[in-house]
Design an enzyme around this catalytic site. Sequence first.
Site, PDB file in Angstrom:
ATOM      1  N   TYR A  18       0.269  -1.124  -0.122  1.00  0.00           N
ATOM      2  CA  TYR A  18       0.637   0.034  -0.125  1.00  0.00           C
ATOM      3  C   TYR A  18       0.552   1.234  -0.044  1.00  0.00           C
ATOM      4  CZ  TYR A  18      -2.995  -3.808   1.196  1.00  0.00           C
ATOM      5  OH  TYR A  18      -3.166  -5.090   1.231  1.00  0.00           O
ATOM      6  N   TYR A 146     -12.459  -8.028   5.119  1.00  0.00           N
ATOM      7  CA  TYR A 146     -11.191  -8.084   4.551  1.00  0.00           C
ATOM      8  C   TYR A 146     -10.605  -9.434   3.973  1.00  0.00           C
ATOM      9  CZ  TYR A 146      -6.389  -8.247   2.426  1.00  0.00           C
ATOM     10  OH  TYR A 146      -5.441  -8.114   1.873  1.00  0.00           O
ATOM     11  N   ASP A 247     -12.575 -17.387   7.174  1.00  0.00           N
ATOM     12  CA  ASP A 247     -11.591 -16.767   7.130  1.00  0.00           C
ATOM     13  C   ASP A 247     -10.836 -16.458   8.235  1.00  0.00           C
ATOM     14  OD1 ASP A 247      -9.218 -15.397   6.639  1.00  0.00           O
ATOM     15  OD2 ASP A 247     -10.403 -14.415   5.187  1.00  0.00           O
ATOM     16  N   LYS A 276      -1.414 -16.170   7.721  1.00  0.00           N
ATOM     17  CA  LYS A 276      -0.707 -15.470   8.545  1.00  0.00           C
ATOM     18  C   LYS A 276       0.151 -16.073   9.771  1.00  0.00           C
ATOM     19  CE  LYS A 276      -2.484 -11.068   7.578  1.00  0.00           C
ATOM     20  NZ  LYS A 276      -3.684 -10.755   7.066  1.00  0.00           N
TER      21      LYS A 276
HETATM   22  C1  LIG Z   1      -3.931 -10.982   5.786  1.00  0.00           C
HETATM   23  C2  LIG Z   1      -5.628 -11.927   5.497  1.00  0.00           C
HETATM   24  C3  LIG Z   1      -6.315 -12.482   3.919  1.00  0.00           C
HETATM   25  C4  LIG Z   1      -4.466 -12.626   3.160  1.00  0.00           C
HETATM   26  O1  LIG Z   1      -4.039 -12.904   2.923  1.00  0.00           O
HETATM   27  P1  LIG Z   1      -2.287 -12.975   2.761  1.00  0.00           P
HETATM   28  O2  LIG Z   1      -1.511 -13.821   2.893  1.00  0.00           O
HETATM   29  O3  LIG Z   1      -1.688 -11.825   2.710  1.00  0.00           O
HETATM   30  O4  LIG Z   1      -2.436 -12.775   1.190  1.00  0.00           O
HETATM   31  C5  LIG Z   1      -7.047 -12.722   3.877  1.00  0.00           C
HETATM   32  N1  LIG Z   1      -8.264 -12.815   4.806  1.00  0.00           N
HETATM   33  C6  LIG Z   1      -7.700 -12.308   5.970  1.00  0.00           C
HETATM   34  C7  LIG Z   1      -8.613 -12.206   7.350  1.00  0.00           C
HETATM   35  C8  LIG Z   1      -6.263 -11.167   6.272  1.00  0.00           C
HETATM   36  O5  LIG Z   1      -6.370 -11.187   7.419  1.00  0.00           O
END
Ligand SMILES: *Cc1c(COP(=O)(O)O)cnc(C)c1O
Length: 429
Positions: A18, A146, A247, A276
């Site tokens: 960003y 997100y 997610d 993550k």
């Molecule tokens: C960071 C994140 C993503 C994307 O993961 P990347 O490894 O950056 O591609 C997807 N969903 C959530 C909830 C996230 O926090």
Amino acid sequence: MTTDELLAYDRQHIWHPYSSISSPLSMYAVESASGVRIRLCDGRELIDGMASWWSVIHGYNHPVLTAALKEQAEKLSHVMFGGFTHQPAVNLARTLVEITPDPLDLVFFADSGSVAVEVAMKMAMQYFHGAGKAEKKRFLTIRSGYHGDVFHCMSVCDPVTGMHQIFNGVLPEYHFADRPECCFHDEWDKNDICSFEKLIDEHHASLCAVILEPIVQGAGGMRFYHPQYLKNVRKLCDHYDVLLIADEIATGFGRSGKLFACEHAGIAPDLLCVGKALTGGYLSLAAVLVTREIGEIISKAEPGVFMHGPTFMANPLACAVANASVTLLIESNWQERISQLEQGLRVGLAPCKVLKGVADVRVLAGIGVVEMTAPVNMKHIQPAFVDKGVWVRPFGHLVYVMPPYCMGMDDLAVLTGAICEVLEEAQPL
Ligand SMILES: *Cc1c(COP(=O)(O)O)cnc(C)c1O
């Protein structure tokens, strides 16, 4: 290269997340990191409040993780996953199947969170295709979410903060329910689910899945919503024959106070994305866990396979360090660590509540958020944090931290104290 040369080359040639090429923000060169401290090339040390975006849960350069990585590098750093398997992948899959809710039985390894979300969305579509309901191929989500930066992930990110208007005409247009307003600690308000209920009732015939971040909405607004909302989502998905994709890329592995945030509501999703913190922040790796039923339906129908296979799928280095990280976590007293962090964040951030320009202060488990009434001035605030010896990376209206779980109470007090001081001194934009 001197540090100045390094920074000059970086400024000339390298994109950052960003970032603007013409008006870049301050940039710091990192020499090394250990525990909760990031050491800059100029010798300064920063207490890390960000865990490198949720990932470094055990702290930097953890001896167990570093050893796992080295040991694996000496055996096998990579081999294609088409036609081959290996111990690190099997170990990690077994660990993940064991610690996630019961119906989740199959693991698809992806190389980043966005890819995992993409894979989960594709699986949901292919499932209904296989089940003879090919018309069910659209998605429903909630605002302020997100899910990643690639196109299909973007299509289910909050349309405003996700800047959908730039990509309009190309980005798929899906359904957005109002964001949950009832907060985690509030009394449940049954009207909170109305917008979601209305949309799923209207559109279920064309929906393959609901996708959302359980309990904690991360980069879309750092909000904590009520577990009953998630319970109702699960019920409505079952009622209308729509899959639920959780997610947990940000929330997974203890950050929300449960190993997985879905546990706050006592529900199991049909598909679960993790990433993550999976490798403790060592390498990029993510995974989708899915029920056997979904796997079988996909596999019985044309084309008889699931259509995805990243080059670096199940990379052995990433799997080995991930298995070491998850094992380290579940064998630790992480619940206690997280509740101490929660306590420290509550006490430490409380003084922000009365500051000018502060709209809200909220804490859940290992996450502390100070929401401002206006976007913070990054050009001013970033160096101010560094001057105080802490690493905090705000975005928009949000100044937030999610420290490594190993942070001691003294360091945490320095971190939260610095936030209070900087916000007190800061001029709103
Ligand atoms: C960071 C994140 C993503 C994307 O993961 P990347 O490894 O950056 O591609 C997807 N969903 C959530 C909830 C996230 O926090």
